[in-house]
Scaffold this active site. Structure first.
Site, PDB file in Angstrom:
ATOM      1  N   HIS A  13       0.877  -1.202   0.000  1.00 33.34           N
ATOM      2  CA  HIS A  13       0.000   0.000   0.000  1.00 33.34           C
ATOM      3  C   HIS A  13       0.897   1.230   0.000  1.00 33.34           C
ATOM      4  CE1 HIS A  13      -3.811   2.126   1.586  1.00 33.34           C
ATOM      5  NE2 HIS A  13      -2.931   3.063   1.261  1.00 33.34           N
ATOM      6  N   ARG A  17       2.528   9.303  -5.689  1.00 35.58           N
ATOM      7  CA  ARG A  17       2.246  10.630  -6.280  1.00 35.58           C
ATOM      8  C   ARG A  17       2.662  10.668  -7.748  1.00 35.58           C
ATOM      9  NH1 ARG A  17      -1.059  10.985  -2.116  1.00 35.58           N
ATOM     10  NH2 ARG A  17      -0.162  11.883  -0.245  1.00 35.58           N
ATOM     11  N   ASN A  41      -5.201   7.157  -6.031  1.00 36.00           N
ATOM     12  CA  ASN A  41      -5.880   8.438  -5.743  1.00 36.00           C
ATOM     13  C   ASN A  41      -5.062   9.631  -6.226  1.00 36.00           C
ATOM     14  OD1 ASN A  41      -3.921   8.051  -3.714  1.00 36.00           O
ATOM     15  ND2 ASN A  41      -5.069   9.214  -2.203  1.00 36.00           N
ATOM     16  N   LYS A  95      -9.514  -0.223  -5.763  1.00 37.62           N
ATOM     17  CA  LYS A  95      -9.553   0.428  -4.448  1.00 37.62           C
ATOM     18  C   LYS A  95     -10.879   1.129  -4.222  1.00 37.62           C
ATOM     19  CE  LYS A  95      -7.776   2.208  -0.603  1.00 37.62           C
ATOM     20  NZ  LYS A  95      -6.583   2.964  -0.296  1.00 37.62           N
ATOM     21  N   ASP A 240       1.336   2.634   3.529  1.00 38.10           N
ATOM     22  CA  ASP A 240       0.504   3.834   3.323  1.00 38.10           C
ATOM     23  C   ASP A 240       1.388   5.086   3.312  1.00 38.10           C
ATOM     24  OD1 ASP A 240      -1.767   5.248   2.721  1.00 38.10           O
ATOM     25  OD2 ASP A 240      -2.500   5.349   4.776  1.00 38.10           O
ATOM     26  N   HIS A 244       3.398  14.564   1.511  1.00 38.57           N
ATOM     27  CA  HIS A 244       2.852  15.888   1.175  1.00 38.57           C
ATOM     28  C   HIS A 244       3.996  16.853   1.450  1.00 38.57           C
ATOM     29  CE1 HIS A 244      -1.444  14.715   0.974  1.00 38.57           C
ATOM     30  NE2 HIS A 244      -1.162  13.892   1.964  1.00 38.57           N
ATOM     31  N   ALA A 256      -3.536  14.999   5.322  1.00 37.80           N
ATOM     32  CA  ALA A 256      -3.322  13.720   6.015  1.00 37.80           C
ATOM     33  C   ALA A 256      -2.355  12.859   5.222  1.00 37.80           C
ATOM     34  CB  ALA A 256      -4.651  12.991   6.171  1.00 37.80           C
TER      35      ALA A 256
HETATM   36  O1  DOR Z   1      -3.344   9.719   5.488  1.00 40.96           O
HETATM   37  C1  DOR Z   1      -3.634   9.329   4.368  1.00 40.96           C
HETATM   38  N1  DOR Z   1      -3.089   9.902   3.266  1.00 40.96           N
HETATM   39  N2  DOR Z   1      -4.513   8.346   4.238  1.00 40.96           N
HETATM   40  C2  DOR Z   1      -4.986   7.987   3.039  1.00 40.96           C
HETATM   41  O2  DOR Z   1      -5.810   7.109   2.996  1.00 40.96           O
HETATM   42  C3  DOR Z   1      -4.551   8.674   1.817  1.00 40.96           C
HETATM   43  C4  DOR Z   1      -3.254   9.318   1.986  1.00 40.96           C
HETATM   44  C5  DOR Z   1      -2.907  10.321   0.898  1.00 40.96           C
HETATM   45  O3  DOR Z   1      -3.103  10.010  -0.274  1.00 40.96           O
HETATM   46  O4  DOR Z   1      -2.434  11.403   1.238  1.00 40.96           O
HETATM   47 ZN    ZN Z   2      -3.368   5.035   1.500  1.00 42.04          ZN
END
Ligand code: DOR
Ligand code: ZN
Length: 332
Positions: A13, A17, A41, A95, A240, A244, A256
């Protein structure tokens, strides 16, 4: 000097980016992981054969020795044929983001029933369902627990569908996987394994440990540690890792996501060593996930040495979890 050599791990996971950031994320990921399951995403989302192929090629071009395992984002607008075509193009998983649950999920799904036809096609064709298991309509610490009934419903409706409950953060999430069918597994991140909400807000505010699902209580963390230290094969590593830029984290509307690729494996070795269970590390990072996804384990190995180093303050404008902290193990 003490060394440990294991089969090169997988990260089931990750958010790599796009564009410029791939120059940072792909080398960091491939240093520790031979393969990684790439989350869809992005903007626009990975939800067509064209975007999937283009994204895979862009990632693969950054490091020939690294294998991106592709996913697509389940959207209400997808047709059954789109799903089959993406499977044909090499996607391993679809997903499911509940709408509004996390970064770039406004186009997600309100309830699983909206995509029942797509789940049927996924089940019939052997695609894996990867789920961000949170209901964003309830209080933030209860979101994972509140989502569990949907996982149970999907699992009952499609007993042959393999489901991954991603980034488990709560005792209830752990127990749902433990007590669920053999086709249900869970991924575990380093932050949910090692930290609680106090790491984020117990002293001064640490925006770099803010992620979705949010860190929870010691009881939740201990429950996650328990199944990992029991060597339960239904739980495997998925970082995960979600970078950022610092200014987007240290912000009045901070994003997040914890960036962990460069530190995850050393932190895991330290964790297993502290608990005198180093023998279980390789299963957690290199075997259980591959087995669940029906992949062979990697041929390569990786060696870590017991040498202390300090996590740099930043990497090209991105901070990792625990920046500035001393780590005991280093990748050779
Ligand atoms: O904290 C997170 N950031 N949780 C997620 O599920 C997505 C991820 C993100 O893409 O920044
Ligand atoms: Zn994730």
């Amino acid at each position: 000097m003490k060394k440990i050599k294991i089969i090169k791990p997988d990260d089931f996971h990750i958010h790599l980016r796009q564009d410029e950031l791939l120059n940072l994320t792909v080398p960091h990921c491939s240093e520790s992981f031979a393969r990684a399951l790439i989350m869809p995403n992005t903007i626009p989302p990975i939800a067509s054969v064209e975007t999937l192929r283009q994204y895979r090629d862009e990632i693969a071009a950054k490091d020939k020795s690294f294998t991106p395992l592709m996913t697509f984002k389940l959207l209400k607008s997808l047709k059954k044929e789109d799903v089959l075509a993406m499977k044909e193009a090499g996607a391993l998983a679809g997903k499911f983001y509940p709408a509004g649950s996390t970064t770039n999920s406004a186009d997600g799904i309100k309830r699983w029933i909206e995509i029942k036809d797509l789940l049927k096609v996924m089940s019939d064709s052997g695609l894996i369902l990867s789920i961000h298991g949170e209901d964003p309509s309830v209080f933030s610490l209860d979101r994972e627990k509140a989502f569990i009934p949907q996982i149970e419903e999907i699992s009952q409706e499609f007993p042959d569908l393999k489901i991954v409950f991603e980034h488990i953060s709560s005792k209830e999430g752990v127990e749902a996987v433990e007590n669920g069918s053999a086709n249900l597994a869970g991924t575990i991140t380093v932050q949910h394994l090692l930290m609680t909400l106090d790491n984020m807000i117990g002293g001064t505010l640490d925006p770099h440990s803010f992620c979705k699902p949010v860190l929870k209580s010691p009881v939740d963390r201990d429950s996650i540690q328990r199944v990992v230290l029991e060597g339960n094969s239904r739980f495997f590593f998925g970082s995960d890792s979600a970078p950022h830029l610092i200014q987007k984290k240290e912000n009045s509307s901070g994003c997040a996501g914890c960036y962990t690729s460069p530190v995850a494996l050393p932190l895991l070795v330290e964790f297993f060593e502290e608990h005198k269970k180093l023998d279980l590390l390789e299963n957690f990072v290199s075997r259980f996930g591959a087995e669940f996804y029906g992949l062979p384990v990697n041929d390569d190995t990786i060696t870590l040495e017991k040498t202390s180093w300090i996590i740099p303050d930043e990497f090209s404008g991105v901070k990792t979890l625990y920046s500035g902290r001393e780590l005991k193990w280093k990748i050779k």
